[in-house]
Design a protein around this motif. Structure first.
Motif, PDB file in Angstrom:
ATOM      1  N   TRP A  80     -83.593   4.773  21.473  1.00  0.00           N
ATOM      2  CA  TRP A  80     -84.202   3.875  20.202  1.00  0.00           C
ATOM      3  C   TRP A  80     -83.976   4.803  19.069  1.00  0.00           C
ATOM      4  O   TRP A  80     -84.409   4.265  18.088  1.00  0.00           O
ATOM      5  N   MET A  81     -84.097   6.196  19.368  1.00  0.00           N
ATOM      6  CA  MET A  81     -83.862   6.939  18.380  1.00  0.00           C
ATOM      7  C   MET A  81     -82.335   6.681  17.661  1.00  0.00           C
ATOM      8  O   MET A  81     -82.271   6.750  16.463  1.00  0.00           O
ATOM      9  N   GLN A  82     -81.486   6.557  18.600  1.00  0.00           N
ATOM     10  CA  GLN A  82     -80.154   6.712  18.326  1.00  0.00           C
ATOM     11  C   GLN A  82     -79.834   5.362  17.200  1.00  0.00           C
ATOM     12  O   GLN A  82     -79.109   5.290  16.379  1.00  0.00           O
ATOM     13  N   THR A  83     -80.309   4.254  17.573  1.00  0.00           N
ATOM     14  CA  THR A  83     -80.343   2.936  17.049  1.00  0.00           C
ATOM     15  C   THR A  83     -81.333   2.966  15.674  1.00  0.00           C
ATOM     16  O   THR A  83     -81.300   2.214  14.883  1.00  0.00           O
ATOM     17  N   TRP A  86     -86.667   3.521  16.850  1.00  0.00           N
ATOM     18  CA  TRP A  86     -87.912   4.324  17.120  1.00  0.00           C
ATOM     19  C   TRP A  86     -88.735   4.536  16.119  1.00  0.00           C
ATOM     20  O   TRP A  86     -89.854   4.391  16.068  1.00  0.00           O
ATOM     21  N   ASP A  87     -88.053   4.745  14.707  1.00  0.00           N
ATOM     22  CA  ASP A  87     -88.842   4.500  13.617  1.00  0.00           C
ATOM     23  C   ASP A  87     -89.158   3.383  13.016  1.00  0.00           C
ATOM     24  O   ASP A  87     -90.320   2.936  12.470  1.00  0.00           O
ATOM     25  N   ALA A  88     -88.044   2.284  13.084  1.00  0.00           N
ATOM     26  CA  ALA A  88     -88.433   1.428  12.134  1.00  0.00           C
ATOM     27  C   ALA A  88     -89.170   0.155  12.933  1.00  0.00           C
ATOM     28  O   ALA A  88     -89.887  -0.605  12.317  1.00  0.00           O
ATOM     29  N   SER A 201     -84.586  -9.652   9.321  1.00  0.00           N
ATOM     30  CA  SER A 201     -84.523  -7.981   9.577  1.00  0.00           C
ATOM     31  C   SER A 201     -83.352  -7.699  10.756  1.00  0.00           C
ATOM     32  O   SER A 201     -82.952  -6.539  10.765  1.00  0.00           O
ATOM     33  N   ILE A 202     -83.252  -8.682  11.673  1.00  0.00           N
ATOM     34  CA  ILE A 202     -82.462  -8.514  12.884  1.00  0.00           C
ATOM     35  C   ILE A 202     -81.014  -8.446  12.497  1.00  0.00           C
ATOM     36  O   ILE A 202     -80.321  -7.666  13.137  1.00  0.00           O
TER      37      ILE A 202
END
Lengths: 580, 580
Positions: A80-83, A86-88, A201-202
């Motif tokens: 999730w961090m890579q895409t 994780w933040d968004a 947003s997707i």
């Protein structure tokens, strides 16, 4: 199934927090039990419905060539961090730490995991296309979970992901899923529409929502009854209602309109049709550096501005909001209610809806309290505006580019198909070697169905004052047999049991209510639960050679002789199964 | 199913972290893919197996009168606090906070939630008995997840909970589940044993484990091949091997045994059978206030002390550990290796195993380095001991209270049934009104099956050097058809397709390998995957009028004429389905 071997527990009252009809009826019929906000147990009745829905979805997914897997509920945060999600993703993504302090998420959806799998599984163009799906527990930590299964936190979703060599392949996969979804919702026995949807947003360039039609739905769907056209109101193109602008016939004049700060009031006061008035909406629009400019948007007096469309206007991409009273006073020299495009205090940008742009001799605010201009004409009285589609469609609008008149209905979103392109595959390095041995990025699509939400949507679509009316394909039981006098009449027991065994042998999902309850209690319980067909076997009826069969939607029962019952029920069952 | 429409991806190598055979074979056959320690995706092959296992369990659970529900994965912490397990469960319980800071757990099991449901659903004795189960994702945050699906963190479990009016009813429900479990594991086609198990910390007075027999299993099962008796070695009663104590025939004497600090060495040195020696094990045992006493436990030289049994001895309930060297020196005046019950330095408590208590003229440590006593006799040379069963059963022990000789085998625990009594119902106030209208506490039982673990256990039980050998009831495919020359021979395609269509029409779960791979690659892939029956249709064979059928367990194929194949495969299928 004998009712005495099943767990039934209905009640007359729904809890106070059950605001919508499906939530009320699911609580009253004992289908679900709440443990925390948006977290429920599926009791036996609901689980039966859930499994039937799942199986229909599974059958059509398999028929479409998709392959079922099962991805985990708990997923490593690294992906999730890579895409960047994780933040968004925000607070809806429930984040957890394991005993070693490593970060995980409870999956709200599985783009990351499935793309990672495919990145490892697929090496060659020969392995594509591939479509993997699963039916699994999802979790979204909604700020305000409500409406029962309609907006729960833990829910069941079917999510599928297609992987293709190129965009053309991915769009073919998209169409394949689109058609599978049509078959699924048809097989579920639901009235639905596939509507063009905003990709939001997707991302990606193609998107459809599948909406279950229900008066209580939160979404507005624009459709053409004479064609396949249907679109979310946010996206539906509004027609220009005036083919050609007429020449001016009136002189421009500022007239007093005391107290008329709405188009409806102005039209009444001036004795003019509402369609002659123009509504002014003022936005404060930011540029890249955050500097604000004032835009005046114009729609006809009987129309509404559509902010999704506004957001797509050139210059609006860095943010916009309704202008403040101070900004309005500064630029127009007047209070809201009397604003217009003619002679503002300061220069502003004017954008007119396509219909407004072709109006002549129209009425608009006087930019002076308690006044309006009448006889206004583009070109003569003010400069030509920028023209754009910025309004909501209204029922009665002509269809665009095809015959027919647009209608509007309410829907509940239960499915969504998206073309994703390389949004995830690029970040997670999901590539394949093409026929020339060169690596290329896989093109993706994603396809979701809210399995548990379908249950609630089906109830919103199919209910009356007595309770639920299940569509045959997903009903917890297809036929209920209600014997009256089970405890005391051997004949009632024999007749009821014979019908029960016969229908069971025909593959009908039948329940025999052997609890010996009073008829009134028994009837209202099964009407609340919503079983589509009821067979009543009573001592008195049998004396007259009568057994009663009643479809849940019908006001009256049909009186039959015992020898006619089995055939009649089977016929009724087949009719109900095949009609919407 | 055509192989080209399925997703297959096998490999020759297993990852380094795959220590056990089931983990290796599941990785190599492409059944599972790892995302984090103990967290896997079930790829299409594994999901097919999982669903078949689930369906067999579901059928037998429903037949036994249990009712399926679906409880949530995310459960409110309050209930776990009420039962005390929020504190007691330890780090395996994954705790989470939602966006509002409220505490939740990821369910490792569902006693709390189901008891809370029943506390709300059940008012009257008329609603009991009730048995609710679900098949759902569980999470246990194992410190060291390993062995693939054998000890994962996220896994699928079937857990059932029975609710009864009284203990007699609860024990009847227990027996009902016990019998359902026997039917389930039989239907799964597994060699298994239902063994008496320690109730341990979960409490309750009755408990059985269901163990899948496998040489690689971690658990030891004692069983009587001539009866139904089977028990976990921790619990299996060890027989007294000497019916009556013989009269002394030797004088006691301390003899030198230099360097012989083990019974085996002593027996060799003295030229005596090992069965004449007695092994001494010294424990330091705490009382209520933490004060320690020294206990000497005696088993025959060829036996081992069983610490589960020791823990149940009177006086051991406040904790015990092996005595330290200092404690031993203080009480015996000798190093370990030469200890015994005769003339210790300080008074100690002596507990003899039932067999040791009936020995005479035995050998034990001399409590002086490099010496042993021989010709030792109870009553004459030292006081009579406390007698208890404190040893492990060994293979060859006679059965207790029935004919037969005990044997030992390894097992993998896949199911567990527990009588719980009021352990949860009391704390969560799950009561009902009895026939006199008085509230009573519901009596419970709980019944678990590790659904995903069964998959791994089945592989541990059924494999060879080529790969998995699936039991027919849970195999991902029942028959594979391997055409040789699919790409170039029309006749091969026709014959293979005809057999495929015929078997499919018979309800066989058949896959046709239409990928046109080389025979060697194709054969070893399907042997790795473990499909029980393979049909080979080759161009060369067809020329001689031959199609080959081979059962996965057989070394050779059977050569048949095309007209014989369908009948032969069906017969073979039925044989394999019905034999273990």
């Amino acid at each position: 199934m004998l009712a005495s071997h099943f767990h039934l527990n209905t009640s007359k009252e729904a809890p106070a927090d059950a605001e919508v009809i499906s939530h009320q009826l699911m609580m009253r019929s004992g289908m679900i039990r709440k443990h925390a906000g948006g977290i429920y147990t599926y009791m036996p009745l609901a689980l039966k419905v859930l499994r039937k829905i799942e199986n229909i979805i599974r059958t059509e997914m398999n028929n479409s060539g998709a392959i079922e897997v099962l991805m985990p509920v708990v997923q490593p945060a690294e992906l999730w961090m890579q895409t960047g999600r994780w933040d968004a993703y925000g607070a809806e993504l429930l984040r957890i730490k394991d005993r070693h302090g490593r970060d995980f998420v409870l999956q709200p959806t599985s783009e990351e995991v499935v793309t990672d799998i495919v990145a490892n599984e697929v090496q060659s163009w020969r392995q594509l296309p591939l479509n993997l799906y699963h039916i699994q527990t999802k979790f979204r930590d909604e700020r305000r979970p409500r409406f029962g299964l309609m907006r729960g936190r833990e829910f069941t979703m079917k999510d599928a992901y297609s992987f293709d060599r190129d965009e053309a392949g991915a769009l073919k996969s998209y169409d394949n899923m689109f058609n599978a979804y049509k078959r699924i919702f048809t097989a579920l026995g639901l009235k639905f529409r596939a509507v063009n949807a905003d990709t939001g947003s997707i991302g990606g360039s193609r998107s459809h929502e599948f909406q279950v039609i229900a008066d209580t739905g939160e979404d507005l769907i624009v459709y053409n009854p004479d064609s396949e056209y249907a679109a979310n109101i946010e996206l539906a193109e509004a027609p220009c209602l005036i083919a050609e602008r007429a020449a001016p016939t009136q002189a421009i004049e500022r007239v007093p309109t005391p107290g008329s700060n709405k188009c409806e009031l102005v039209a009444t006061q001036l004795g003019l049709p509402l369609e002659r008035t123009v509504k002014s909406v003022v936005y404060s629009v930011s540029d890249e550096e955050g500097k604000k400019s004032i835009y005046l948007l114009l729609v006809r007096g009987d129309h509404e501005v559509n902010e999704i469309k506004v957001g797509k206007l050139a210059g609006f991409e860095h943010g916009f909001e309704l202008a403040s009273e101070a900004e309005i006073l500064e630029h127009f020299g007047s209070q809201p209610g009397y604003l217009g495009p003619v002679q503002p205090l300061k220069p502003i940008t004017i954008i007119a809806d396509t219909t407004v742009a072709n109006m002549s001799d129209f009425v608009c605010g006087g930019n002076k309290e308690d006044t309006h201009w009448i006889g206004v004409n583009w070109g003569r009285d003010l400069a030509e505006p920028i023209v754009a589609d910025i309004r909501n469609v209204v029922a009665g609008d002509p269809a665009v580019g095809e015959p027919g008149t647009l209608a509007i209905e309410h829907g509940i979103e239960v499915g969504h198909v998206f073309f994703l392109g390389d949004k995830y595959s690029e970040k997670l390095k999901a590539t394949y070697l093409n026929e020339q041995g060169k690596p290329e990025i896989i093109q993706m699509g994603c396809y979701g169905i809210g399995v548990s939400r379908i249950m609630a949507a089906a109830i919103e679509q199919n209910n009356d004052e007595k309770g639920i009316i299940w569509p045959m394909p997903m009903t917890p039981f297809e036929v209920v047999i209600c014997p009256i006098g089970w405890g005391k009449s051997e004949e009632v027991r024999q007749q009821a049991t014979a019908i029960y065994e016969h229908l069971k042998a025909q593959g009908i999902d039948v329940i025999l209510d052997d609890r010996d309850a009073r008829p009134g209690v028994m009837f209202s319980e099964w009407e609340l639960i919503g079983v589509p067909i009821r067979v009543t076997v009573g001592e008195r009826g049998l004396k007259d050679g009568i057994i009663e069969v009643q479809a849940r939607r019908d006001a009256e029962s049909v009186k039959l002789s015992p020898s006619e019952v089995n055939t009649y029920v089977l016929e009724l069952y087949n009719n109900l199964k095949n009609t919407l």
